[in-house]
Scaffold this motif. Structure first.
Motif, mmCIF file in Angstrom:
data_model
loop_
_atom_site.group_PDB
_atom_site.id
_atom_site.type_symbol
_atom_site.label_atom_id
_atom_site.label_comp_id
_atom_site.label_asym_id
_atom_site.label_seq_id
_atom_site.Cartn_x
_atom_site.Cartn_y
_atom_site.Cartn_z
ATOM 1 N N ASP A 33 0.842 -1.057 0.198
ATOM 2 C CA ASP A 33 -0.053 0.040 0.033
ATOM 3 C C ASP A 33 0.792 1.262 0.125
ATOM 4 O O ASP A 33 0.397 2.477 -0.261
ATOM 5 C CB ASP A 33 -0.895 0.042 1.036
ATOM 6 C CG ASP A 33 -2.186 -0.952 1.045
ATOM 7 O OD1 ASP A 33 -2.312 -1.539 -0.086
ATOM 8 O OD2 ASP A 33 -2.818 -1.374 2.226
ATOM 9 N N ALA A 34 2.124 1.338 0.439
ATOM 10 C CA ALA A 34 2.912 2.395 0.639
ATOM 11 C C ALA A 34 3.842 2.453 -0.580
ATOM 12 O O ALA A 34 4.681 3.524 -0.759
ATOM 13 C CB ALA A 34 3.904 2.213 1.882
ATOM 14 N N GLY A 35 3.429 1.597 -1.684
ATOM 15 C CA GLY A 35 4.225 1.575 -2.974
ATOM 16 C C GLY A 35 5.484 0.800 -2.813
ATOM 17 O O GLY A 35 6.430 0.936 -3.882
ATOM 18 N N VAL A 36 5.856 -0.114 -1.975
ATOM 19 C CA VAL A 36 6.964 -1.111 -1.846
ATOM 20 C C VAL A 36 6.630 -2.108 -2.603
ATOM 21 O O VAL A 36 5.698 -3.071 -2.215
ATOM 22 C CB VAL A 36 7.553 -1.373 -0.506
ATOM 23 C CG1 VAL A 36 8.780 -2.160 -0.486
ATOM 24 C CG2 VAL A 36 7.730 0.149 0.340
ATOM 25 N N LYS A 37 7.477 -2.767 -3.638
ATOM 26 C CA LYS A 37 7.477 -4.066 -4.167
ATOM 27 C C LYS A 37 8.022 -4.991 -3.418
ATOM 28 O O LYS A 37 9.036 -4.831 -2.952
ATOM 29 C CB LYS A 37 8.110 -3.799 -5.604
ATOM 30 C CG LYS A 37 7.529 -3.065 -6.800
ATOM 31 C CD LYS A 37 8.300 -3.082 -7.755
ATOM 32 C CE LYS A 37 7.432 -2.181 -8.909
ATOM 33 N NZ LYS A 37 7.153 -0.777 -8.916
ATOM 34 N N VAL A 38 7.145 -5.812 -2.866
ATOM 35 C CA VAL A 38 7.731 -7.080 -1.962
ATOM 36 C C VAL A 38 7.956 -8.476 -2.988
ATOM 37 O O VAL A 38 7.036 -9.067 -3.527
ATOM 38 C CB VAL A 38 6.517 -7.425 -1.124
ATOM 39 C CG1 VAL A 38 7.004 -8.702 -0.203
ATOM 40 C CG2 VAL A 38 6.340 -6.231 -0.135
ATOM 41 N N VAL A 39 9.116 -8.690 -2.931
ATOM 42 C CA VAL A 39 9.703 -9.801 -3.959
ATOM 43 C C VAL A 39 10.179 -10.812 -3.004
ATOM 44 O O VAL A 39 11.005 -10.692 -2.367
ATOM 45 C CB VAL A 39 11.002 -9.273 -4.864
ATOM 46 C CG1 VAL A 39 11.522 -10.417 -5.497
ATOM 47 C CG2 VAL A 39 10.351 -8.041 -5.774
#
Length: 270
Positions: A33-39
């Motif tokens: 939601d904060a714009g961080v891509k979780v890979v």
């Protein structure tokens, strides 16, 4: 600002029973939601990783499987980016057969095993599932990106490491059941770098979290290399941050709120 968080699964994000805590799940959603891509960046194969990706709602991002060998795209096409030299692979398999070892080989479509005993099958079922695993002639594989061999005990590890062909490195999880062999250059950073380049993300915009030496390659191309409390000593030494929490104590969520989102209010509830 961190734009991508690269996350190891076993003994880092998952607890000792291979479960995802609600705190870690919520932290993933808050990061996205904060714009961080979780890979997700794991030694696991595609099948189980797809399940975790779906459960976490991370289908829009690409992920790294088989310790960097496979770029996993659940909405597109997977890409195998690293594998054994054919001659070295064939000689190695023949050596394992001569020692009557149980082993399995990772390839782009799943796992093939030989001489499997209960320990080997248990390992495959836990970390990869049996859905895409089959018994067969591993020399028939065109491309193999990793070989895992059952170890008899801890004292067996030095001998198994010594069997590694030239151009191949080994990993052995403490008290685990297998020693793994991978081509030099195959590591989690390899796969992560492919994804970073595609997204246009630099090392200063990446954080990574893990628990063992194989994860330290991610640290090398991250602004923050984060080790959970239950990490081995080499991983802690290589990390920028060593957490006060283990994988059984929501270490991932702690790192997300403490260092990435910097949200002290939510941190209090982890």
């Amino acid at each position: 600002m961190i734009k991508l968080f690269s996350v190891d699964l076993d003994d880092t994000f998952l607890d000792k029973n291979d479960n995802m805590s609600k705190e870690n799940i919520n932290a993933v959603r808050d990061l996205v939601d904060a714009g961080v891509k979780v890979v997700l960046n794991s030694g696991r194969t595609e099948v189980l990783m797809r399940e975790h990706i779906h459960d976490l709602g991370l289908e829009d991002f690409k992920h790294v499987a088989i310790n960097g060998a496979l770029i996993l795209d659940v909405k597109g096409e997977n890409k195998l980016i690293s594998y054994f030299d054919k001659n070295s692979y064939e000689n190695f398999i023949k050596e394992l057969r001569a020692e009557n070892r149980g082993f399995f080989c990772y390839h782009e479509n799943g796992i093939m095993y030989e001489n499997a005993d209960e320990k080997l099958m248990r390992h495959i079922e836990r970390f990869h599932t049996l859905k895409k695993a089959c018994e067969g002639d591993t020399l028939s594989l065109d491309k193999c990106c990793r070989v895992a061999v059952v170890r008899e005990n801890e004292e067996d590890v030095p001998h198994l490491r010594a069997l590694a062909p030239k151009g191949v490195y080994t990993t052995a999880r403490p008290y685990g059941e297998c020693v793994s062999y991978m081509p030099n250059g195959l590591n989690k950073a390899n796969g992560l770098k492919v994804i970073m380049d595609e997204y246009g993300i630099t090392a200063d915009e990446v954080a990574s979290i893990g628990d063992q030496e194989v994860d330290t390659y991610m640290f090398d191309i991250s602004k923050y290399g984060i080790a959970v409390k239950n990490s081995d000593d080499k991983t802690k030494e290589a990390a920028d941050i060593v957490l006060p929490r283990t994988n059984n104590e929501n270490a991932f969520a702690y790192a997300a709120y403490k260092y990435i989102l910097k949200d002290e209010d939510k941190l209090k509830h982890v």
